[in-house]
Design an enzyme around this catalytic site. Structure first.
Site, PDB file in Angstrom:
ATOM      1  N   SER A  37      -5.656  -1.302   3.592  1.00 13.61           N
ATOM      2  CA  SER A  37      -4.642  -1.484   2.550  1.00 13.61           C
ATOM      3  C   SER A  37      -5.288  -1.950   1.249  1.00 13.61           C
ATOM      4  O   SER A  37      -5.016  -1.401   0.168  1.00 13.61           O
ATOM      5  CB  SER A  37      -3.583  -2.478   3.024  1.00 13.61           C
ATOM      6  N   ALA A  92      -6.422  -6.125  -3.227  1.00 16.18           N
ATOM      7  CA  ALA A  92      -6.305  -7.168  -2.192  1.00 16.18           C
ATOM      8  C   ALA A  92      -5.009  -7.006  -1.420  1.00 16.18           C
ATOM      9  O   ALA A  92      -4.015  -6.487  -1.938  1.00 16.18           O
ATOM     10  CB  ALA A  92      -6.363  -8.552  -2.830  1.00 16.18           C
ATOM     11  N   ASP A  93      -5.038  -7.452  -0.189  1.00 15.52           N
ATOM     12  CA  ASP A  93      -3.836  -7.504   0.634  1.00 15.52           C
ATOM     13  C   ASP A  93      -3.902  -8.794   1.435  1.00 15.52           C
ATOM     14  O   ASP A  93      -4.935  -9.098   2.038  1.00 15.52           O
ATOM     15  CB  ASP A  93      -3.754  -6.292   1.565  1.00 15.52           C
ATOM     16  N   THR A  94      -2.815  -9.557   1.400  1.00 15.16           N
ATOM     17  CA  THR A  94      -2.740 -10.829   2.118  1.00 15.16           C
ATOM     18  C   THR A  94      -1.650 -10.740   3.161  1.00 15.16           C
ATOM     19  O   THR A  94      -0.534 -10.307   2.855  1.00 15.16           O
ATOM     20  CB  THR A  94      -2.428 -11.989   1.145  1.00 15.16           C
ATOM     21  N   ALA A 101      -7.720  -9.442   2.653  1.00 11.37           N
ATOM     22  CA  ALA A 101      -8.788  -8.458   2.537  1.00 11.37           C
ATOM     23  C   ALA A 101      -8.959  -8.166   1.060  1.00 11.37           C
ATOM     24  O   ALA A 101      -7.977  -8.002   0.336  1.00 11.37           O
ATOM     25  CB  ALA A 101      -8.441  -7.191   3.298  1.00 11.37           C
TER      26      ALA A 101
END
Length: 187
Positions: free
Chosen positions: A48, A70-72, A107
């Site tokens: 993602s 970014a992906d949280t 990420a």
């Protein structure tokens, strides 16, 4: 390294980059995440983040940019807690976190807009919540409206008495691990 683009509209991520004293511009990614993320995997969150950065990088192929995507995600019992759909969903999420340890994974992908070379790395932080009363949960939801946050909370705005401990990088839980970003940008 060329200029930096943050491929996200998150004000929290922008704030973290500002605190890091980085010169960047914001160009939100139009990448649409798949909606089938019930069970946790590092591959899912890393893909993602990569796709968010790649989407923006491809639009600036003739320029030299490092695009950050970014992906949280918030994970408890191997299940991903997304952004709550409504008040009751937020309440259920916070009740599921009450008195327990969960983890937050962000990420980060950095994609070079000229070459499309990329680096992707995940950072994990463990967060333990105190036992929360219904009154604490209701107060938080009513006053902070956490409907745009994975897991129905923003750790930077939680009132006293919510968090027992944080094991790992706090910026990671907020949405962008600063140490990881500096390392990936070779700064």
């Amino acid at each position: 390294m060329g200029k930096i683009i943050l491929g996200s509209s998150s004000p929290r991520r922008a704030d973290i980059l500002k605190k890091m004293k980085l010169d960047f511009e914001i160009i939100p990614s139009s990448y649409v995440e798949p909606h089938d993320k019930a069970d946790f995997s590092y591959d899912f969150v890393e893909n993602s983040a990569y796709n968010k950065a790649l989407y923006v990088a491809k639009e600036y192929r003739n320029e030299e940019f490092s695009v950050i995507g970014a992906d949280t995600i918030v994970v408890i019992d191997n299940k991903i807690l997304e952004k709550p759909k409504d008040y009751q969903d937020a309440k259920n999420m916070l009740k599921s976190l009450s008195g327990k340890t969960h983890f937050v994974v962000t990420a980060v992908a950095v994609v070079d807009s000229k070459t499309l070379d990329s680096k992707v790395k995940s950072t994990t932080t463990y967060v333990t919540f105190e036992d929360l009363s219904d009154e604490q949960i209701d107060y938080y939801i009513n006053n902070y409206k956490p409907f745009d946050k994975a897991g129905a909370y923003g750790i930077q705005e939680l009132p006293n008495g919510f968090v027992k401990s944080v094991d790992g990088e706090l910026d990671n839980v907020i949405g962008l691990p600063s140490k990881t970003v500096l390392d990936m940008l070779n700064l």
